[in-house]
Design an enzyme around this catalytic site. Structure first.
Site, PDB file in Angstrom:
ATOM      1  N   GLY A  10       0.834  -1.209   0.000  1.00 49.45           N
ATOM      2  CA  GLY A  10       0.000   0.000   0.000  1.00 49.45           C
ATOM      3  C   GLY A  10       0.864   1.252   0.000  1.00 49.45           C
ATOM      4  O   GLY A  10       2.100   1.173  -0.075  1.00 49.45           O
ATOM      5  N   PHE A  11       0.196   2.382   0.102  1.00 49.42           N
ATOM      6  CA  PHE A  11       0.893   3.682   0.077  1.00 49.42           C
ATOM      7  C   PHE A  11       1.885   3.788   1.245  1.00 49.42           C
ATOM      8  O   PHE A  11       3.108   3.802   1.046  1.00 49.42           O
ATOM      9  CB  PHE A  11      -0.175   4.786   0.091  1.00 49.42           C
ATOM     10  CG  PHE A  11       0.318   6.158   0.450  1.00 49.42           C
ATOM     11  CD1 PHE A  11       1.423   6.707  -0.182  1.00 49.42           C
ATOM     12  CD2 PHE A  11      -0.349   6.912   1.412  1.00 49.42           C
ATOM     13  CE1 PHE A  11       1.867   7.985   0.145  1.00 49.42           C
ATOM     14  CE2 PHE A  11       0.080   8.188   1.738  1.00 49.42           C
ATOM     15  CZ  PHE A  11       1.195   8.715   1.120  1.00 49.42           C
ATOM     16  N   GLY A  36      -3.838  -2.166  -2.361  1.00 42.17           N
ATOM     17  CA  GLY A  36      -2.399  -2.006  -2.603  1.00 42.17           C
ATOM     18  C   GLY A  36      -2.064  -2.432  -4.027  1.00 42.17           C
ATOM     19  O   GLY A  36      -2.921  -2.941  -4.752  1.00 42.17           O
ATOM     20  N   LYS A  91     -13.163  -6.449   8.911  1.00 42.91           N
ATOM     21  CA  LYS A  91     -12.412  -7.682   9.174  1.00 42.91           C
ATOM     22  C   LYS A  91     -10.903  -7.412   9.296  1.00 42.91           C
ATOM     23  O   LYS A  91     -10.230  -8.009  10.133  1.00 42.91           O
ATOM     24  CB  LYS A  91     -12.678  -8.717   8.076  1.00 42.91           C
ATOM     25  CG  LYS A  91     -14.062  -9.372   8.229  1.00 42.91           C
ATOM     26  CD  LYS A  91     -14.441 -10.213   7.038  1.00 42.91           C
ATOM     27  CE  LYS A  91     -13.711 -11.533   7.015  1.00 42.91           C
ATOM     28  NZ  LYS A  91     -14.154 -12.364   5.855  1.00 42.91           N
ATOM     29  N   TYR A 145     -14.771   1.917   9.196  1.00 45.37           N
ATOM     30  CA  TYR A 145     -13.338   2.206   9.358  1.00 45.37           C
ATOM     31  C   TYR A 145     -13.061   2.661  10.792  1.00 45.37           C
ATOM     32  O   TYR A 145     -12.192   2.119  11.473  1.00 45.37           O
ATOM     33  CB  TYR A 145     -12.936   3.288   8.358  1.00 45.37           C
ATOM     34  CG  TYR A 145     -11.459   3.588   8.325  1.00 45.37           C
ATOM     35  CD1 TYR A 145     -10.550   2.641   7.848  1.00 45.37           C
ATOM     36  CD2 TYR A 145     -10.964   4.820   8.739  1.00 45.37           C
ATOM     37  CE1 TYR A 145      -9.187   2.928   7.801  1.00 45.37           C
ATOM     38  CE2 TYR A 145      -9.604   5.110   8.686  1.00 45.37           C
ATOM     39  CZ  TYR A 145      -8.723   4.164   8.219  1.00 45.37           C
ATOM     40  OH  TYR A 145      -7.372   4.446   8.167  1.00 45.37           O
TER      41      TYR A 145
END
Ligand code: UDP
Length: 311
Positions: A10-11, A36, A91, A145
């Site tokens: 990912g970033f 990603g 999850k 989130y």
């Protein structure tokens, strides 16, 4: 040291992998590649001390090797990405954090959780200190989130208190830089790609909401220092330079020299009105402050997006 970095493609994850490999450590990166990209780790794949495995952290997960630290960065992080994948996001924060904490307990290694300024929700105090408990809608769309990360923090502290795991929690505020996905829907990639294409910049709401943007290199430095610290509670890492979304749009228009107009779009549900980190704790325990000015970081990011768009 031997490290496992989840979300390693990912970033932020890929920048951390690069930092630790450059510092002479061995890095095992795990990523399910839903947000990603292997492109982010293309150069790292050639390095002897780097290995990549395609894994979903919320599924059964065995690491045969000895480990010194786990950095859990696997999760969709852009609002459009996590709103599209609500269950996967919950999850990754819940089951993923649990699996990795169990591995940390068994291997007696350190565990660092990538948490977020979203634990403060739409904050009623500004700037936000670690001691502020937040104002989160537990059932709104963003809760997938926010609550996943709040649960992940609670679980991390429980493993520290109950099992003595050497835990760290970084609360990451808005971060930008090369390797962000130009299409992830966050404000900086959106404004830069729109400005470069001569399309209108999309301001959600009236654009008066604020954020505080940190350049990725500053984040990586803060997170690295936190990993080697003895502090177990949450620590804000971000840039306190707060500005409105409208001002950010003007700045990106100025740096790109774009003639794009600004248009207004509806404000997402529960979009926080203000966000600014209080970084007194990070200054005190990590001797860390951000060093990259916004204009300089944006110029580097714009250069990256220009190259990526041209192909
Ligand atoms: N935003 C905007 N235009 C866009 C994308 C985002 O005005 O094209 C706003 C968004 O509503 C929020 C801020 O910019 O107030 C930061 O959004 P982002 O998705 O980057 O991250 P957040 O801080 O909300 O997680």
């Amino acid at each position: 040291m031997r490290l496992l970095i989840t979300g390693g493609a990912g970033f932020l994850g890929s920048h951390l992998c690069e930092r630790f490999v450059n510092d002479g450590h061995e890095v095992l990166a795990a990523d399910n590649l839903i947000t990603g990209s292997k492109e982010n780790i293309r150069a790292l794949l050639k390095r002897k001390k780097f290995r990549f495995i395609r894994r979903d952290v919320s599924e059964a997960f065995v690491v045969p090797q000895k480990l010194d630290a786990i950095l859990h960065f696997a999760s969709p992080a852009s609002p459009p990405d996590y709103l599209k994948r609500p269950i996967e996001t919950l999850k990754a924060g819940a089951m993923g954090t649990h699996r990795l904490l169990e591995i940390a307990r068994q291997k007696k290694c350190a565990f660092l959780l990538a948490s977020t300024s979203e634990v403060y929700g739409d904050p009623l105090v500004n700037p936000q200190k670690e001691s502020y408990w937040g104002n989160v809608n537990p059932v709104g769309p963003r809760s997938v989130y926010d609550e996943a990360k709040r649960f992940a923090e609670a679980l991390t502290m429980a493993y520290h208190r109950r099992h003595g795991v050497d835990t760290k929690i970084v609360r990451i505020f808005n971060t930008y830089g090369p390797r962000m996905n130009p299409e992830d829907g966050r404000v900086i990639p959106n404004f830069i790609t729109q400005a470069l294409a001569g399309k209108p910049l999309t301001l959600y709401g009236d654009g008066s909401q604020t954020r505080s943007y940190a350049y990725v290199d500053d984040l990586v430095e803060g997170i690295t220092r936190l990993l080697f610290s003895k502090f177990h509670g949450p620590v804000n890492v971000g840039n306190p330079n707060e500005m409105t979304v409208k001002k950010l749009a003007d700045l990106i228009l100025e740096i790109t020299g774009s003639k794009s107009k600004k248009v207004h779009r509806p404000l997402p549900v529960d979009d926080p009105k203000r966000r600014r980190p209080d970084i007194a704790l990070a200054k005190k325990i990590l001797n860390w402050t951000p060093a990259v000015p916004l204009k300089e970081g944006l110029a580097k990011t714009i250069f990256y997006f220009e190259k990526k768009i041209r192909g």
